[in-house]
Design an enzyme around this catalytic site. Structure first.
Site, PDB file in Angstrom:
ATOM      1  N   ASN A   1      18.794  23.660   6.075  1.00 34.58           N
ATOM      2  CA  ASN A   1      18.287  23.466   7.432  1.00 34.58           C
ATOM      3  C   ASN A   1      18.965  24.385   8.447  1.00 34.58           C
ATOM      4  O   ASN A   1      18.362  24.732   9.466  1.00 34.58           O
ATOM      5  CB  ASN A   1      18.389  22.001   7.845  1.00 34.58           C
TER       6      ASN A   1
ATOM      7  N   HIS B   1      21.453  14.988  -0.116  1.00 36.77           N
ATOM      8  CA  HIS B   1      20.319  15.401   0.717  1.00 36.77           C
ATOM      9  C   HIS B   1      19.163  15.900  -0.143  1.00 36.77           C
ATOM     10  O   HIS B   1      19.197  17.015  -0.659  1.00 36.77           O
ATOM     11  CB  HIS B   1      20.807  16.483   1.695  1.00 36.77           C
TER      12      HIS B   1
ATOM     13  N   SER C   1      19.789  15.080   7.427  1.00 37.15           N
ATOM     14  CA  SER C   1      19.478  16.504   7.348  1.00 37.15           C
ATOM     15  C   SER C   1      20.532  17.344   8.051  1.00 37.15           C
ATOM     16  O   SER C   1      20.676  18.524   7.758  1.00 37.15           O
ATOM     17  CB  SER C   1      18.135  16.769   8.032  1.00 37.15           C
TER      18      SER C   1
ATOM     19  N   GLU D   1      21.203  18.815  -1.888  1.00 35.46           N
ATOM     20  CA  GLU D   1      22.488  19.288  -1.376  1.00 35.46           C
ATOM     21  C   GLU D   1      23.485  18.123  -1.432  1.00 35.46           C
ATOM     22  O   GLU D   1      23.203  17.044  -0.889  1.00 35.46           O
ATOM     23  CB  GLU D   1      22.354  19.774   0.074  1.00 35.46           C
TER      24      GLU D   1
HETATM   25  N1  LIG Z   1      11.246  14.400   6.686  1.00 35.73           N
HETATM   26  C1  LIG Z   1      11.911  15.286   5.981  1.00 35.73           C
HETATM   27  O1  LIG Z   1      11.367  16.356   5.643  1.00 35.73           O
HETATM   28  C2  LIG Z   1      13.327  15.021   5.555  1.00 35.73           C
HETATM   29  C3  LIG Z   1      13.875  15.774   4.499  1.00 35.73           C
HETATM   30  C4  LIG Z   1      15.180  15.505   4.076  1.00 35.73           C
HETATM   31  C5  LIG Z   1      15.931  14.530   4.718  1.00 35.73           C
HETATM   32  N2  LIG Z   1      15.375  13.832   5.743  1.00 35.73           N
HETATM   33  C6  LIG Z   1      16.205  12.785   6.357  1.00 35.73           C
HETATM   34  O2  LIG Z   1      15.823  11.534   5.814  1.00 35.73           O
HETATM   35  C7  LIG Z   1      16.019  10.502   6.790  1.00 35.73           C
HETATM   36  C8  LIG Z   1      14.715   9.742   6.980  1.00 35.73           C
HETATM   37  O3  LIG Z   1      13.688  10.647   7.343  1.00 35.73           O
HETATM   38  P1  LIG Z   1      12.137  10.374   7.029  1.00 35.73           P
HETATM   39  O4  LIG Z   1      11.481  11.695   7.122  1.00 35.73           O
HETATM   40  O5  LIG Z   1      12.005   9.542   5.806  1.00 35.73           O
HETATM   41  O6  LIG Z   1      11.745   9.529   8.325  1.00 35.73           O
HETATM   42  P2  LIG Z   1      10.597   8.414   8.528  1.00 35.73           P
HETATM   43  O7  LIG Z   1      10.330   8.404   9.990  1.00 35.73           O
HETATM   44  O8  LIG Z   1       9.468   8.633   7.587  1.00 35.73           O
HETATM   45  O9  LIG Z   1      11.344   7.074   8.066  1.00 35.73           O
HETATM   46  C9  LIG Z   1      12.429   6.553   8.777  1.00 35.73           C
HETATM   47  C10 LIG Z   1      12.705   5.142   8.271  1.00 35.73           C
HETATM   48  O10 LIG Z   1      13.809   4.621   9.051  1.00 35.73           O
HETATM   49  C11 LIG Z   1      13.506   3.292   9.413  1.00 35.73           C
HETATM   50  N3  LIG Z   1      14.274   2.952  10.614  1.00 35.73           N
HETATM   51  C12 LIG Z   1      14.037   3.359  11.892  1.00 35.73           C
HETATM   52  N4  LIG Z   1      14.955   2.829  12.714  1.00 35.73           N
HETATM   53  C13 LIG Z   1      15.791   2.094  11.944  1.00 35.73           C
HETATM   54  C14 LIG Z   1      16.927   1.295  12.216  1.00 35.73           C
HETATM   55  N5  LIG Z   1      17.383   1.145  13.468  1.00 35.73           N
HETATM   56  N6  LIG Z   1      17.537   0.676  11.171  1.00 35.73           N
HETATM   57  C15 LIG Z   1      17.088   0.816   9.908  1.00 35.73           C
HETATM   58  N7  LIG Z   1      15.988   1.542   9.593  1.00 35.73           N
HETATM   59  C16 LIG Z   1      15.363   2.178  10.608  1.00 35.73           C
HETATM   60  C17 LIG Z   1      12.001   3.295   9.641  1.00 35.73           C
HETATM   61  O11 LIG Z   1      11.496   1.988   9.570  1.00 35.73           O
HETATM   62  C18 LIG Z   1      11.544   4.175   8.458  1.00 35.73           C
HETATM   63  O12 LIG Z   1      11.411   3.402   7.279  1.00 35.73           O
HETATM   64  C19 LIG Z   1      16.527  11.192   8.063  1.00 35.73           C
HETATM   65  O13 LIG Z   1      17.923  11.135   8.069  1.00 35.73           O
HETATM   66  C20 LIG Z   1      16.044  12.624   7.863  1.00 35.73           C
HETATM   67  O14 LIG Z   1      16.817  13.573   8.559  1.00 35.73           O
HETATM   68  C21 LIG Z   1      14.087  14.032   6.165  1.00 35.73           C
END
Ligand SMILES: NC(=O)c1ccc[n+]([C@@H]2O[C@H](COP(=O)([O-])OP(=O)(O)OC[C@H]3O[C@@H](n4cnc5c(N)ncnc54)[C@H](O)[C@@H]3O)[C@@H](O)[C@H]2O)c1
Length: 284
Positions: free
Chosen positions: A190, A140, A119, A152
């Site tokens: 963001n 993204h 993000s 994005e």
């Molecule tokens: N939540 C949102 O609204 C959103 C929107 C767009 C982008 N993102 C981005 O997407 C990415 C994931 O976010 P999310 O919301 O899915 O989070 P989440 O907490 O739901 O999932 C995170 C995942 O990462 C895994 N993980 C944690 N530590 C790890 C490691 N050391 N090695 C490998 N895997 C690991 C976890 O097991 C989990 O499956 C982030 O970079 C976030 O910034 C999030």
């Protein structure tokens, strides 16, 4: 090179949603979780989501079966070897992501695109731990990925035009509207959204208005579909905190300095919907 097989790393909120979008759009999807139990849960979640769409007559049974047949859930990172594009969507932590990109660079075919769903984090940092910085970019998606129209496409200073074109074609084939943006913290959405969310958390913490009135005000007064505190719960407070920290680290703008309440709530494991309690309580 046209992308046919897509690897997704991380089966959290975003990884699961992107896997659904890509498989529904006809891509072969290899979804990697670290634990077999999360991989199984992701497939079960996908089955449930597709079943609902069939029930509402938004998807045919044949398309549901085709989508499921295109998804393979794995735990071994080595399974990414024959993917044309690998999109990581793990924890918003630069060291975790750099470690992963370094491993992916060794595993994946030379021409494969390595992309991040970060993000806010600098894409160039991930690019520079690989031997192919021109093939690294940001792709993204937004939350929930199956519903949100935007992607994005983030260009690091090392990314080639060809990579941007192929990543844009992938996002478009997923039915998304792709916009291009340079690799600067927060990209477009963001960078503009998080000062607002952060200030909503501050207003709440200062007792200026109740949770429900803050959310009602922004829905009724600005015609936003969700209030800011509801949206923080949807994004995840841990992810929101990491996003604000990255924005603050880059710009040192006080509007990005995380509201203290966010840090306290993350420490208390009130992460929003994913932990079933945040600003709202989802346990009932
Ligand atoms: N939540 C949102 O609204 C959103 C929107 C767009 C982008 N993102 C981005 O997407 C990415 C994931 O976010 P999310 O919301 O899915 O989070 P989440 O907490 O739901 O999932 C995170 C995942 O990462 C895994 N993980 C944690 N530590 C790890 C490691 N050391 N090695 C490998 N895997 C690991 C976890 O097991 C989990 O499956 C982030 O970079 C976030 O910034 C999030």
């Amino acid at each position: 090179m046209a992308v046919k097989r897509v690897g997704i790393i991380g089966s959290g909120i975003m990884g699961s949603g992107i896997a659904e979008v890509a498989a529904k759009s006809g891509f072969e999807v290899v979804l990697r979780s670290r634990a077999q139990s999360s991989a199984d849960a992701m497939v079960a979640g996908l089955e449930k989501s597709l079943a609902k769409q069939v029930e509402r007559q938004k998807l045919t049974e044949a398309d549901r079966d085709g989508t499921l047949a295109r998804v393979r859930a794995v735990t071994d990172l080595g399974e990414m070897a024959d993917c044309d594009l690998v999109l990581e969507s793990v924890l918003e932590d630069v060291e975790t992501k750099k470690h992963l990109f370094n491993e992916l660079d060794r595993i994946c075919a030379d021409g494969a695109i390595l992309a991040t769903n970060t993000s806010t984090l600098p894409v160039v940092e991930m690019a520079m731990v690989t031997g192919r910085p021109e093939r690294v970019c940001g792709v993204h998606f937004f939350n929930p990925a199956p519903m949100m129209a935007l992607v994005e496409i983030v260009r690091a200073i090392t990314t080639s035009d060809e990579t941007i074109a192929e990543a844009t074609a992938f996002a478009t084939a997923c039915g998304k509207n792709a916009v291009q943006v340079k690799d600067q913290a927060g990209f477009i959405v963001n960078a503009l959204l998080f000062p607002y969310l952060n200030n909503a958390a501050r207003l709440y913490d200062a007792g200026v208005a109740t949770r429900d009135d803050i959310d009602a005000a922004m829905k009724g007064g600005c015609n936003f579909p969700m209030g800011p505190l509801e949206l923080l719960d949807l994004v995840g407070l841990d992810t929101s905190l990491a996003i604000l920290e990255a924005l603050y680290a880059e710009f040192k703008d006080p509007n990005y300095a995380p509201a203290p309440i966010l840090r306290r709530m993350v420490t208390a494991e009130r992460l929003g919907r994913k932990s079933r309690v945040g600003f709202y309580d989802y346990r009932k």
